[in-house]
Design a protein around this motif. Structure first.
Motif, PDB file in Angstrom:
ATOM      1  N   LEU A  87       0.826  -1.206   0.000  1.00  0.00           N
ATOM      2  CA  LEU A  87       0.000   0.000   0.000  1.00  0.00           C
ATOM      3  C   LEU A  87       0.863   1.259   0.000  1.00  0.00           C
ATOM      4  O   LEU A  87       0.441   2.301  -0.480  1.00  0.00           O
ATOM      5  N   GLU A  88       2.085   1.142   0.528  1.00  0.00           N
ATOM      6  CA  GLU A  88       3.001   2.282   0.487  1.00  0.00           C
ATOM      7  C   GLU A  88       3.278   2.674  -0.966  1.00  0.00           C
ATOM      8  O   GLU A  88       3.220   3.844  -1.327  1.00  0.00           O
ATOM      9  N   SER A  89       3.572   1.676  -1.802  1.00  0.00           N
ATOM     10  CA  SER A  89       3.873   1.968  -3.203  1.00  0.00           C
ATOM     11  C   SER A  89       2.626   2.431  -3.949  1.00  0.00           C
ATOM     12  O   SER A  89       2.681   3.327  -4.786  1.00  0.00           O
ATOM     13  N   TRP A  90       1.507   1.807  -3.623  1.00  0.00           N
ATOM     14  CA  TRP A  90       0.253   2.194  -4.270  1.00  0.00           C
ATOM     15  C   TRP A  90      -0.078   3.651  -3.955  1.00  0.00           C
ATOM     16  O   TRP A  90      -0.519   4.413  -4.810  1.00  0.00           O
ATOM     17  N   HIS A  91       0.165   4.030  -2.717  1.00  0.00           N
ATOM     18  CA  HIS A  91      -0.083   5.401  -2.278  1.00  0.00           C
ATOM     19  C   HIS A  91       0.848   6.371  -3.012  1.00  0.00           C
ATOM     20  O   HIS A  91       0.426   7.437  -3.451  1.00  0.00           O
ATOM     21  N   ASN A  92       2.104   5.984  -3.163  1.00  0.00           N
ATOM     22  CA  ASN A  92       3.055   6.824  -3.898  1.00  0.00           C
ATOM     23  C   ASN A  92       2.625   7.008  -5.344  1.00  0.00           C
ATOM     24  O   ASN A  92       2.855   8.051  -5.947  1.00  0.00           O
ATOM     25  N   ARG A  93       1.998   5.978  -5.878  1.00  0.00           N
ATOM     26  CA  ARG A  93       1.488   6.082  -7.238  1.00  0.00           C
ATOM     27  C   ARG A  93       0.318   7.067  -7.273  1.00  0.00           C
ATOM     28  O   ARG A  93       0.231   7.923  -8.145  1.00  0.00           O
ATOM     29  N   GLU A  94      -0.561   6.976  -6.263  1.00  0.00           N
ATOM     30  CA  GLU A  94      -1.714   7.882  -6.230  1.00  0.00           C
ATOM     31  C   GLU A  94      -1.289   9.333  -6.032  1.00  0.00           C
ATOM     32  O   GLU A  94      -1.940  10.252  -6.495  1.00  0.00           O
ATOM     33  N   LYS A  95      -0.182   9.513  -5.308  1.00  0.00           N
ATOM     34  CA  LYS A  95       0.312  10.874  -5.092  1.00  0.00           C
ATOM     35  C   LYS A  95       1.119  11.381  -6.281  1.00  0.00           C
ATOM     36  O   LYS A  95       1.602  12.499  -6.273  1.00  0.00           O
ATOM     37  N   GLY A  96       1.306  10.515  -7.283  1.00  0.00           N
ATOM     38  CA  GLY A  96       2.053  10.924  -8.464  1.00  0.00           C
ATOM     39  C   GLY A  96       3.556  10.822  -8.306  1.00  0.00           C
ATOM     40  O   GLY A  96       4.316  11.266  -9.165  1.00  0.00           O
ATOM     41  N   LYS A  97       4.012  10.227  -7.201  1.00  0.00           N
ATOM     42  CA  LYS A  97       5.454  10.061  -7.010  1.00  0.00           C
ATOM     43  C   LYS A  97       5.997   8.947  -7.895  1.00  0.00           C
ATOM     44  O   LYS A  97       7.136   8.998  -8.332  1.00  0.00           O
ATOM     45  N   PHE A  98       5.200   7.904  -8.087  1.00  0.00           N
ATOM     46  CA  PHE A  98       5.601   6.772  -8.926  1.00  0.00           C
ATOM     47  C   PHE A  98       4.739   6.770 -10.184  1.00  0.00           C
ATOM     48  O   PHE A  98       3.570   7.144 -10.147  1.00  0.00           O
TER      49      PHE A  98
END
Ligand code: ZN
Ligand code: ZN
Ligand code: ZN
Length: 472
Positions: A87-98
């Motif tokens: 979920l950490e990576s998924w969240h980073n994706r949602e924030k546009g970081k990934f």
């Protein structure tokens, strides 16, 4: 290839060759993220959600985070791969970081297998009489699962059975006095290993001979609770006499090549049913496996850890993906007492995004990662009172620091309290959690705790675990 089996000389040679550019690709587990690859271009973190990327001993680090930071520093690309992202990576994706790159098709074509749940509450209802008499085989292999296994055996196809708990039974309870045999060094029950005739602590490894009678009241009326893989193996052998069963868990894979040896037998078709813990969920690709059965999906669901749902979903998704990888197709049966739970519902539909949405909303209030960063501060000591006193002192130390720095509003402290596993290896454990959405506030506070805080008493250890992978 960098791995723990290399001698220091071999490791030195490998590092030198990477540093000079003589070798250009480094492959390995967690610590390979530090390999001195020259002109680093890409870091690939495969199965990025895997808990083993976090090293739980000093130096504690999360290799996935090291990989992303290192990639940025060295101008490389970092690729995190997973069918069930953290979920950490998924969240980073949602924030546009990934950036997100989807792979909608299964490797080698084919579609994901249909998944069915088996409601163990109904099985319990149907089998009340036989369970009272001590025969609960039908709770292990429900009629539908048993039938599906029979079909595979007749067709010479293979079955995987998952139960994420090893040993025969995770605790033995006396029916007369209710007593449970616990480890003398840890505050957990001993697991009964029937084949070895021993009671074993899965935390410190201490073992003793299994007794036929209760050690407090000498009654011989013992019940074996918390079924493990050894017990499933026995029941499968009794249900399908003559069928070739292999068991894969920590207890059967301690030898150097035993892991490969078991998988080799499955690959050559010398095994009809492979049964095991989460070990069998990872990466296996056998075209003749057309059935996956999960004996009890709920095993890891009730742990007092905010990641228990996420871990369960990942495990179920992974093991479901082992079925039907060839042209023969496949299907999956998941036995559970919680068929309505969103983890099971999402696993049924291979619906990662549905799971992530629901789990994210669960983590918002109270706030857990990925919405905040956590630091688990643990103090342990052979003396329980001493550990409790020290955790109080550490809490006060943190309170004062918060006031001094005027960051009280940004950082929350939960606890102190005894750890869920209060004692491990004769050391009593107390902890509190520090949480904040601001990494810098967290750093400001945790810095002084690690550098300036002095424990009191003899043999007291302070452990500061950032982004803990487990809170047990
Ligand atoms: Zn064991
Ligand atoms: Zn007893
Ligand atoms: Zn123990």
């Amino acid at each position: 290839m960098l791995h723990s089996g290399l001698s220091e000389g071999e490791r030195f040679d490998a590092w030198r060759q990477l540093k000079t550019g003589e070798r250009r690709v480094a492959v390995g587990a967690r610590s390979v993220v530090f390999a001195p690859v020259k002109n680093l271009g890409v870091i690939v973190v495969d199965e990025e959600h895997d808990a083993t990327y976090k090293q739980n001993e000093a130096p504690r680090y999360q290799a996935r985070d090291v990989a992303t930071v290192r990639a940025i520093k060295e101008g490389a690309i970092c690729i995190l791969g997973s069918a069930t992202p953290s979920l950490e990576s998924w969240h980073n994706r949602e924030k546009g970081k990934f950036h997100y790159i989807g792979l909608p098709d299964r490797v080698g074509g084919g579609s994901l297998p249909p998944v069915h749940t088996v409601d163990l509450r109904k099985e319990l209802q149907n089998n009340k009489s036989s369970i009272k008499s001590g025969d609960d085989a039908s709770m292990v292999l429900s009629p539908v699962l048993k039938e599906a296994m029979g079909v595979r055996i007749a067709r010479r196809e293979q079955t995987l059975l998952l139960l994420n708990r090893r040993g025969y039974s995770s605790f033995v309870q006396c029916r007369s006095c209710g007593g449970v045999e616990n480890c003398t060094k840890c505050s957990i029950s001993l697991t009964y290993h029937r084949n070895r005739g021993q009671m074993v602590c899965h935390h410190c490894g201490q073992s003793k001979k299994a007794l036929a009678r209760c050690s407090s009241c000498s009654s011989s009326d013992l019940s074996f609770k918390g079924m493990g893989t050894e017990q499933v193996e026995r029941i499968v052998n009794e249900t399908f006499p003559g069928v070739r069963v292999a068991r894969m868990d920590l207890d059967t894979t301690s030898g150097k090549w035993s892991h490969q040896e078991i998988l080799g037998r499955v690959e050559r078709g010398e095994v009809d049913i492979l049964l095991g813990t989460q070990m069998i969920s990872k990466g296996l690709d056998f075209p003749r496996v057309t059935l996956v059965g999960v004996i009890n999906a709920d095993v890891g669901m009730h742990l007092p850890d905010f990641r228990s749902s996420e871990r369960t979903f990942q495990l179920l998704s992974q093991v479901a993906g082992r079925a039907g990888r060839g042209s023969l197709g496949g299907e999956v049966f998941i036995q559970t007492f919680l068929p309505e739970h969103y983890v099971l519902q999402a696993a049924l539909k291979h619906d990662y995004m549905g799971f992530a949405r629901k789990e994210m909303s669960q983590r918002q209030n109270p706030a857990y990662p990925p919405f905040v960063r956590l630091v688990n501060v643990v103090i342990n000591s052979p003396d329980n009172e001493c550990a409790a006193d020290n955790i109080e002192m550490a809490t006060r130390f943190l309170d004062l620091a918060k006031k001094r720095m005027n960051i009280g509003g940004e950082v929350g402290v939960v606890g102190p309290a005894p750890c869920p596993i209060e004692k491990i290896h004769d050391r009593w454990r107390w902890h509190f959690l520090v949480r904040s959405a601001s990494v810098s506030a967290l750093n400001q506070l945790i810095g002084p705790l690690t550098k300036e805080f002095k424990t009191k008493g003899r043999d007291v250890r302070l452990i500061v675990d950032r982004d803990p992978s487990s809170l047990l």
